[in-house]
Motif scaffolding. Structure first.
Motif, mmCIF file in Angstrom:
data_model
loop_
_atom_site.group_PDB
_atom_site.id
_atom_site.type_symbol
_atom_site.label_atom_id
_atom_site.label_comp_id
_atom_site.label_asym_id
_atom_site.label_seq_id
_atom_site.Cartn_x
_atom_site.Cartn_y
_atom_site.Cartn_z
ATOM 1 N N SER A 36 -3.504 4.438 8.071
ATOM 2 C CA SER A 36 -2.697 3.244 8.323
ATOM 3 C C SER A 36 -1.296 3.535 7.812
ATOM 4 O O SER A 36 -1.113 3.933 6.669
ATOM 5 N N THR A 37 -0.312 3.351 8.667
ATOM 6 C CA THR A 37 1.068 3.618 8.276
ATOM 7 C C THR A 37 1.716 2.333 7.799
ATOM 8 O O THR A 37 1.343 1.243 8.230
ATOM 9 N N LYS A 38 2.683 2.457 6.915
ATOM 10 C CA LYS A 38 3.381 1.297 6.387
ATOM 11 C C LYS A 38 4.231 0.648 7.467
ATOM 12 O O LYS A 38 4.695 1.322 8.396
ATOM 13 N N GLY A 44 8.752 9.614 9.247
ATOM 14 C CA GLY A 44 9.526 10.433 8.333
ATOM 15 C C GLY A 44 11.025 10.301 8.546
ATOM 16 O O GLY A 44 11.817 10.660 7.687
ATOM 17 N N GLN A 45 11.419 9.802 9.719
ATOM 18 C CA GLN A 45 12.843 9.532 9.957
ATOM 19 C C GLN A 45 13.280 8.401 9.026
ATOM 20 O O GLN A 45 12.472 7.567 8.639
#
Length: 138
Positions: A36-38, A44-45
């Motif tokens: 799960s990404t924030k 990463g950009q």
């Protein structure tokens, strides 16, 4: 147990047609379980929130008042919705203010009826208009 027609089951071996990677592709975080990404993560950009310049000051202790003019209150008195007293609870029941909001009475318009106010904030012109008619502030 309900089954959806023409729905291939994932991860049930090569013969199922959706085995092996189970439609997740090869490698990478999105292929793994528990990924799960924030919110706002851009791979990463540098996120937009951090790219945009910040300026100014936001006071976290600022008190915001909902302004209600005298002519609005007089109109409610004429309609018979307000009798003799005005307080935040009455204004909330009439739908002028939402719950837990601070109220300030402003001086636009004319006040002709004697109204008693309690636990509110007033502008100078509103105070003069209320006292001129004979209203009281508690």
């Amino acid at each position: 147990m309900k089954f959806v027609k023409n729905c291939k089951r994932l991860g049930r071996g090569q013969a199922s047609g959706k085995g092996g990677t189970s439609t997740r592709g090869h490698k990478g975080a999105k292929s793994r379980s528990g990924n799960s990404t924030k919110f706002g993560f851009e791979g990463g950009q540098m996120p937009l929130q951090r790219r945009i310049p910040k300026f100014g000051f936001k006071n976290i202790h600022r008190k915001c008042y909902v302004g209600i003019n005298i002519d609005v209150l007089q109109n409610l008195v004429d309609k018979g919705k307000i009798k003799t007293e005005v307080n935040p609870i009455i204004l909330q029941k009439l739908g002028l203010v939402s719950k837990n909001k601070l109220v300030k009475i402003l001086g636009r318009g004319k006040l002709t009826s004697q109204i008693n106010f309690s636990a509110l904030k007033f502008s100078k012109s509103a105070l003069k208009a209320i006292q001129k008619v004979g209203g009281k502030i508690f």
